[in-house]
Design a protein around this motif. Sequence first.
Motif, PDB file in Angstrom:
ATOM      1  N   GLU A 373      39.126  63.654  56.490  1.00 30.60           N
ATOM      2  CA  GLU A 373      39.381  62.283  56.047  1.00 30.60           C
ATOM      3  C   GLU A 373      40.863  61.935  56.189  1.00 30.60           C
ATOM      4  OE1 GLU A 373      38.997  59.568  51.959  1.00 30.60           O
ATOM      5  OE2 GLU A 373      38.166  61.607  52.026  1.00 30.60           O
ATOM      6  N   PHE A 374      41.723  62.893  55.880  1.00 27.47           N
ATOM      7  CA  PHE A 374      43.171  62.662  55.940  1.00 27.47           C
ATOM      8  C   PHE A 374      43.652  62.431  57.369  1.00 27.47           C
ATOM      9  CE2 PHE A 374      47.645  64.142  55.928  1.00 27.47           C
ATOM     10  CZ  PHE A 374      48.147  63.373  54.882  1.00 27.47           C
ATOM     11  N   ILE A 375      43.150  63.228  58.321  1.00 26.97           N
ATOM     12  CA  ILE A 375      43.598  63.090  59.715  1.00 26.97           C
ATOM     13  C   ILE A 375      42.793  62.041  60.477  1.00 26.97           C
ATOM     14  CG2 ILE A 375      44.463  65.445  59.793  1.00 26.97           C
ATOM     15  CD1 ILE A 375      42.023  66.265  61.359  1.00 26.97           C
ATOM     16  N   GLY A 376      41.718  61.540  59.843  1.00 32.17           N
ATOM     17  CA  GLY A 376      40.982  60.427  60.423  1.00 32.17           C
ATOM     18  C   GLY A 376      40.038  60.782  61.548  1.00 32.17           C
ATOM     19  N   LYS A 377      39.562  62.013  61.598  1.00 33.63           N
ATOM     20  CA  LYS A 377      38.596  62.354  62.646  1.00 33.63           C
ATOM     21  C   LYS A 377      37.820  63.612  62.281  1.00 33.63           C
ATOM     22  CE  LYS A 377      42.209  64.621  65.416  1.00 33.63           C
ATOM     23  NZ  LYS A 377      42.898  64.604  66.708  1.00 33.63           N
ATOM     24  N   LYS A 378      36.609  63.683  62.827  1.00 34.21           N
ATOM     25  CA  LYS A 378      35.771  64.866  62.676  1.00 34.21           C
ATOM     26  C   LYS A 378      36.167  65.875  63.752  1.00 34.21           C
ATOM     27  CE  LYS A 378      32.817  63.745  59.354  1.00 34.21           C
ATOM     28  NZ  LYS A 378      32.589  64.576  58.152  1.00 34.21           N
ATOM     29  N   LEU A 379      36.245  67.133  63.375  1.00 33.68           N
ATOM     30  CA  LEU A 379      36.665  68.153  64.325  1.00 33.68           C
ATOM     31  C   LEU A 379      35.470  68.926  64.859  1.00 33.68           C
ATOM     32  CD1 LEU A 379      39.892  69.502  62.624  1.00 33.68           C
ATOM     33  CD2 LEU A 379      39.628  67.661  64.280  1.00 33.68           C
ATOM     34  N   PRO A 380      35.521  69.290  66.128  1.00 37.32           N
ATOM     35  CA  PRO A 380      34.408  70.029  66.725  1.00 37.32           C
ATOM     36  C   PRO A 380      34.324  71.446  66.174  1.00 37.32           C
ATOM     37  CG  PRO A 380      36.243  69.893  68.261  1.00 37.32           C
ATOM     38  CD  PRO A 380      36.598  69.023  67.096  1.00 37.32           C
ATOM     39  N   LYS A 381      33.146  72.035  66.324  1.00 38.57           N
ATOM     40  CA  LYS A 381      32.932  73.385  65.816  1.00 38.57           C
ATOM     41  C   LYS A 381      33.293  74.428  66.862  1.00 38.57           C
ATOM     42  CE  LYS A 381      29.273  72.160  62.535  1.00 38.57           C
ATOM     43  NZ  LYS A 381      27.858  72.368  62.153  1.00 38.57           N
ATOM     44  N   TYR A 382      33.828  75.531  66.361  1.00 36.75           N
ATOM     45  CA  TYR A 382      34.036  76.717  67.180  1.00 36.75           C
ATOM     46  C   TYR A 382      32.844  77.625  66.915  1.00 36.75           C
ATOM     47  CZ  TYR A 382      36.094  81.142  68.784  1.00 36.75           C
ATOM     48  OH  TYR A 382      36.327  82.339  69.429  1.00 36.75           O
ATOM     49  N   ASP A 383      32.041  77.866  67.945  1.00 38.44           N
ATOM     50  CA  ASP A 383      30.790  78.614  67.768  1.00 38.44           C
ATOM     51  C   ASP A 383      30.815  79.908  68.579  1.00 38.44           C
ATOM     52  OD1 ASP A 383      29.364  76.966  65.969  1.00 38.44           O
ATOM     53  OD2 ASP A 383      28.954  75.550  67.596  1.00 38.44           O
ATOM     54  N   PRO A 384      31.291  80.997  67.989  1.00 35.27           N
ATOM     55  CA  PRO A 384      31.233  82.282  68.689  1.00 35.27           C
ATOM     56  C   PRO A 384      29.813  82.843  68.680  1.00 35.27           C
ATOM     57  CG  PRO A 384      32.077  82.593  66.486  1.00 35.27           C
ATOM     58  CD  PRO A 384      31.866  81.106  66.655  1.00 35.27           C
ATOM     59  N   GLN A 385      29.602  83.901  69.431  1.00 30.54           N
ATOM     60  CA  GLN A 385      28.302  84.567  69.430  1.00 30.54           C
ATOM     61  C   GLN A 385      28.131  85.304  68.099  1.00 30.54           C
ATOM     62  OE1 GLN A 385      25.936  84.361  71.846  1.00 30.54           O
ATOM     63  NE2 GLN A 385      27.282  82.856  72.847  1.00 30.54           N
ATOM     64  N   GLU A 386      27.250  84.796  67.260  1.00 28.53           N
ATOM     65  CA  GLU A 386      27.114  85.326  65.912  1.00 28.53           C
ATOM     66  C   GLU A 386      26.730  86.805  65.903  1.00 28.53           C
ATOM     67  OE1 GLU A 386      24.643  84.342  61.793  1.00 28.53           O
ATOM     68  OE2 GLU A 386      24.844  82.807  63.360  1.00 28.53           O
ATOM     69  N   GLU A 387      25.883  87.206  66.850  1.00 26.77           N
ATOM     70  CA  GLU A 387      25.467  88.602  66.892  1.00 26.77           C
ATOM     71  C   GLU A 387      26.637  89.519  67.236  1.00 26.77           C
ATOM     72  OE1 GLU A 387      22.581  89.796  65.857  1.00 26.77           O
ATOM     73  OE2 GLU A 387      22.171  87.717  65.318  1.00 26.77           O
ATOM     74  N   GLU A 388      27.513  89.064  68.110  1.00 29.06           N
ATOM     75  CA  GLU A 388      28.694  89.847  68.468  1.00 29.06           C
ATOM     76  C   GLU A 388      29.633  89.981  67.275  1.00 29.06           C
ATOM     77  OE1 GLU A 388      30.725  88.701  71.992  1.00 29.06           O
ATOM     78  OE2 GLU A 388      28.877  88.354  73.124  1.00 29.06           O
ATOM     79  N   VAL A 389      29.736  88.917  66.494  1.00 30.27           N
ATOM     80  CA  VAL A 389      30.576  88.956  65.294  1.00 30.27           C
ATOM     81  C   VAL A 389      30.033  89.980  64.307  1.00 30.27           C
ATOM     82  CG1 VAL A 389      31.415  87.653  63.314  1.00 30.27           C
ATOM     83  CG2 VAL A 389      31.325  86.563  65.558  1.00 30.27           C
ATOM     84  N   LYS A 390      28.732  89.973  64.098  1.00 29.12           N
ATOM     85  CA  LYS A 390      28.126  90.875  63.118  1.00 29.12           C
ATOM     86  C   LYS A 390      28.228  92.341  63.538  1.00 29.12           C
ATOM     87  CE  LYS A 390      24.946  87.517  61.060  1.00 29.12           C
ATOM     88  NZ  LYS A 390      23.538  87.148  60.824  1.00 29.12           N
ATOM     89  N   LEU A 391      28.342  92.589  64.845  1.00 33.47           N
ATOM     90  CA  LEU A 391      28.517  93.959  65.318  1.00 33.47           C
ATOM     91  C   LEU A 391      29.841  94.565  64.843  1.00 33.47           C
ATOM     92  CD1 LEU A 391      27.193  93.721  69.008  1.00 33.47           C
ATOM     93  CD2 LEU A 391      26.122  94.903  67.069  1.00 33.47           C
ATOM     94  N   LEU A 392      30.782  93.705  64.464  1.00 29.05           N
ATOM     95  CA  LEU A 392      32.092  94.169  63.993  1.00 29.05           C
ATOM     96  C   LEU A 392      32.060  94.575  62.524  1.00 29.05           C
ATOM     97  CD1 LEU A 392      34.300  91.367  65.599  1.00 29.05           C
ATOM     98  CD2 LEU A 392      34.219  93.759  66.329  1.00 29.05           C
TER      99      LEU A 392
END
Length: 443
Positions: A373-392
């Motif tokens: 709301e403060f910066i006046g715009k919606k920001l896009p999502k960063y979507d990594p591979q969730e399965e790769e993240v969980k392997l960590l």
Amino acid sequence: MPHKVKEEIKSFKDLGLCDELVEACDSLGWKTPTKIQVEAVPHALEGKDLIAHAQTGSGKTGAFALPILNALLDFHSKQGYKSAPIFFALVLSPTRELAIQIASQFEALGSGIGLKCAVLVGGENIMQQQISLGKRPQIIVASPGRLMDHLNNTKGFSLHELKYLVLDEADKLLSADFEKALNDIFNVIPRDRRTYLFSASMTRNVKKLQRACLRNPVLIESSECCTVDTLKQQLCLMPSKYKDCYLVYILTEMSGYACMVFTRTCYATRLLSRILQNLNIRAIPISGQMTQQMRIGALNKFKSRECSVLVCTDVASRGLDIPAVDMVINYDIPQDPRDYIHRVGRTARAGRSGVAISLVNQYEAQWYLLIEEFIGKKLPKYDPQEEEVKLLMERVEESKRLSLMKLKETGGAKKRRGGDEDDEDIERYLGVKGKPSKFGKRE
């Protein structure tokens, strides 16, 4: 009303600066003035007070340093060098590192005119600062608390002839954190002075601004946007239990990047940096609990790329010019949207590109909505591979377990001996004292 940009100004000479300062700018490689300099300097040279709101990395320091030095040279030419006030200008900063940086820019611009500058900040030897004041500097750059220490205790030190006052990161200085010290300073400096307020995010509270005793100030907003167009901003949504894994994943994917990771607490900087080091990611913490020497050492390690990740609190979010920052990660979402602006402003500076990724768990969504709301715009999502993240997960949890054990041990050692073994380990890592430990060799 905000002042319009003067399109006809193409050079520092066009700003109306004296030849000595035009030459100084040229020697520093400053070919053309930035937008905020074009907006602010002509008004300052006319003797007006300023409230300037500009993006980070936009050249704000030059915008107030140049007219002050121009006025100092003009004072010398009209009334003689010896008649000029010893303490001509005072610049207040909310952080030690920013104060040191401002002073270095003044000294660079004034190197050809015999300028003397004193830095008065906490964490440094007060006797050495008194010696510096004894050398009759024209410019003082200070944090409010240490300045009051000197006004109360340093014999012969007075600001009764002060001609210029600058509040850099003015919104922070005018907050409750500095209220008492700032009121005390206002009570001992002349009301007949020029006053400049500069910040990347400015409070709209008129009463707070009035405390600085401004007289018909010119309001300058060099941009309607809070963040620069060359900054790629994203948010990454995840459950809180996976936040460390997402951090490690992003840093591994962006392994060639110089990154600043912002946390909410000093303890978190130490814990996260240890977790990352255990995973062979070159990280170093910086926070307000570290000595000034250690903080400077950490910054130098990061600037020289000996460390690729600086894990920090908001002590590193304001004003620091570290050109090599490629990415900012908000590990903890700030509760004040203005802090977000300052954090992400550490990258994409002076026309460069940069990336800012905010890690948002289920408990922080409300704060991120305030930021959008403060910066006046919606920001896009960063979507990594969730399965790769969980392997960590297993590796990260083991690293966290070992890091927590180490911090618990050093905390106990501190209570038993009155020292801080962990700080000593960091000092060895920075080369401040002693030999490198295993902590340092991991790099």
